[in-house]
Design a protein around this motif. Sequence first.
Motif, PDB file in Angstrom:
ATOM      1  N   ASP A 133      53.723   2.413 -46.600  1.00  0.00           N
ATOM      2  CA  ASP A 133      52.500   2.868 -45.934  1.00  0.00           C
ATOM      3  C   ASP A 133      51.243   2.375 -46.638  1.00  0.00           C
ATOM      4  OD1 ASP A 133      52.603   4.381 -48.250  1.00  0.00           O
ATOM      5  OD2 ASP A 133      52.462   6.327 -47.242  1.00  0.00           O
ATOM      6  N   VAL A 180      48.313   5.020 -45.899  1.00  0.00           N
ATOM      7  CA  VAL A 180      47.844   5.444 -44.581  1.00  0.00           C
ATOM      8  C   VAL A 180      48.731   6.558 -44.038  1.00  0.00           C
ATOM      9  CG1 VAL A 180      47.397   4.664 -42.217  1.00  0.00           C
ATOM     10  CG2 VAL A 180      46.944   3.127 -44.154  1.00  0.00           C
ATOM     11  N   GLY A 183      50.804   8.498 -41.462  1.00  0.00           N
ATOM     12  CA  GLY A 183      51.570   8.002 -40.329  1.00  0.00           C
ATOM     13  C   GLY A 183      52.559   6.924 -40.703  1.00  0.00           C
ATOM     14  N   HIS A 192      42.493   9.880 -42.192  1.00  0.00           N
ATOM     15  CA  HIS A 192      43.694   9.100 -41.932  1.00  0.00           C
ATOM     16  C   HIS A 192      44.221   8.362 -43.163  1.00  0.00           C
ATOM     17  CE1 HIS A 192      43.360  10.017 -37.700  1.00  0.00           C
ATOM     18  NE2 HIS A 192      42.093   9.633 -37.735  1.00  0.00           N
ATOM     19  N   HIS A 236      51.523   2.870 -38.842  1.00  0.00           N
ATOM     20  CA  HIS A 236      50.080   3.057 -38.789  1.00  0.00           C
ATOM     21  C   HIS A 236      49.359   2.127 -39.769  1.00  0.00           C
ATOM     22  CE1 HIS A 236      49.932   7.280 -36.732  1.00  0.00           C
ATOM     23  NE2 HIS A 236      50.607   6.373 -36.042  1.00  0.00           N
ATOM     24  N   ALA A 279      44.366   2.937 -35.130  1.00  0.00           N
ATOM     25  CA  ALA A 279      45.806   2.862 -35.416  1.00  0.00           C
ATOM     26  C   ALA A 279      46.507   4.199 -35.244  1.00  0.00           C
ATOM     27  CB  ALA A 279      46.013   2.362 -36.850  1.00  0.00           C
ATOM     28  N   SER A 280      45.757   5.277 -35.435  1.00  0.00           N
ATOM     29  CA  SER A 280      46.357   6.618 -35.329  1.00  0.00           C
ATOM     30  C   SER A 280      46.384   7.115 -33.888  1.00  0.00           C
ATOM     31  CB  SER A 280      45.591   7.606 -36.207  1.00  0.00           C
ATOM     32  OG  SER A 280      44.288   7.804 -35.704  1.00  0.00           O
ATOM     33  N   ALA A 303      49.331  -1.303 -38.149  1.00  0.00           N
ATOM     34  CA  ALA A 303      48.397  -1.274 -37.022  1.00  0.00           C
ATOM     35  C   ALA A 303      46.947  -1.272 -37.492  1.00  0.00           C
ATOM     36  CB  ALA A 303      48.670  -0.051 -36.152  1.00  0.00           C
ATOM     37  N   THR A 304      46.688  -0.617 -38.614  1.00  0.00           N
ATOM     38  CA  THR A 304      45.336  -0.629 -39.174  1.00  0.00           C
ATOM     39  C   THR A 304      44.927  -2.043 -39.567  1.00  0.00           C
ATOM     40  OG1 THR A 304      45.523   1.650 -39.998  1.00  0.00           O
ATOM     41  CG2 THR A 304      43.873   0.239 -41.045  1.00  0.00           C
ATOM     42  N   LEU A 362      41.354   2.449 -38.851  1.00  0.00           N
ATOM     43  CA  LEU A 362      42.235   3.585 -39.172  1.00  0.00           C
ATOM     44  C   LEU A 362      42.328   4.538 -37.984  1.00  0.00           C
ATOM     45  CD1 LEU A 362      41.013   4.217 -42.810  1.00  0.00           C
ATOM     46  CD2 LEU A 362      43.408   3.825 -42.178  1.00  0.00           C
TER      47      LEU A 362
END
Length: 384
Positions: A357, A311, A313, A277, A317, A382-383, A320-321, A379
Amino acid sequence: MNETDLHPATRVAQAMGRIDQATRAVIAPIHVSTTFIRDPDNQYSSGFVYGRPDNATVREAEAVLAMLEAAPAGALLFGSGMAAAIAVFAVLNAGDHVLAPRIMYWALRHWLMTELPRRGIAVDFVAMDDPAAVAAAVLPGRTRLIWIETPGNPLWTITDIAAIAGIAHAAGARLAVDATVASPYHLQPLALGADFVMHAATKILNGHSDVVAGVVAGARDDADWQRIVTARRLGGAILGPFEAFLLMRGMRTLFLRAAAQAANAAALAARLAAHDHVAHVLYPGLPDHPGHAIAAAQMRDGFGSMLSIRVRGGAAHAIATAAAVRVWHRATSLGGVESLIEHRASIEGEGTPCPDDLLRLSVGIEHVEDLYADLDRALRAASG
């Protein structure tokens, strides 16, 4: 054995061997007085006059910093890294020209863009990892200062200090290096030809996220150095004595902390480079980093404790990570013993060169398996 024969690690661990003469304490006292008694002839034989321009506790920390940087002119402590950086620009006059890197600490970049033109000083931003581009950007007779930051925050761009020093000096300019990320443990810019080296001492020099401080060290005590000295003295930008005491406390373990953090960062960079990821890892210790060869030549004992990951995405993402970590702390700053993670583009805002990102990682001294496991879990979460 002479003190100067000792390794810097020994000298910094013992704060230059200073023993308080009044109490025989191995830890120097904090001097907080703002004023001092005159001699009967109205002079100050102690060398101290007033607290704004000078302080004994600050002097002791400055002596350690000058030793770490092998700085003949000495070192000056300021109330923040920004205050230290801005003081270097006191060497300039209206009509002068500055070259600065495209990739650099965003707050100083903003200050250069907004404040220097108001003072009649022109500034251009160039790719400092391209010496030919730097040479082409020099304005003969006008370029007075070249400012570089290596590794450059937050993409960890590497600049060849010796090459840029040659360009600066051929043009009659001075070279200043922000070496905050590397610290004196990994890098000594003055030995590579720089005229000034600056650090946000808040970061790895102190290492405990409890002091805001900055420092400038100089290669020679000349007119330009005295302009920086005067800027601090008249501007009242000196570091406070309690902060200087804490900074000294932090620097005593610099060699231990920096080694552990660099080892952790190198291990994480290698593992994250193979993560499903993670699209890309930015770390000068990796062989695929564009500046790896130069970093290996001018740095020592590793490549520092900072890396960034891009990251897969995109921004969503990445954010979110950062939101999903448990061991890492979502916070600004770097160099402390605790590991920090930050979505840097959100902090820098419009005009940032930072990809959306990208997550900036400041690696601390925790167990590396805990750090990796936390990032791996975040990671993957988040994905989706």
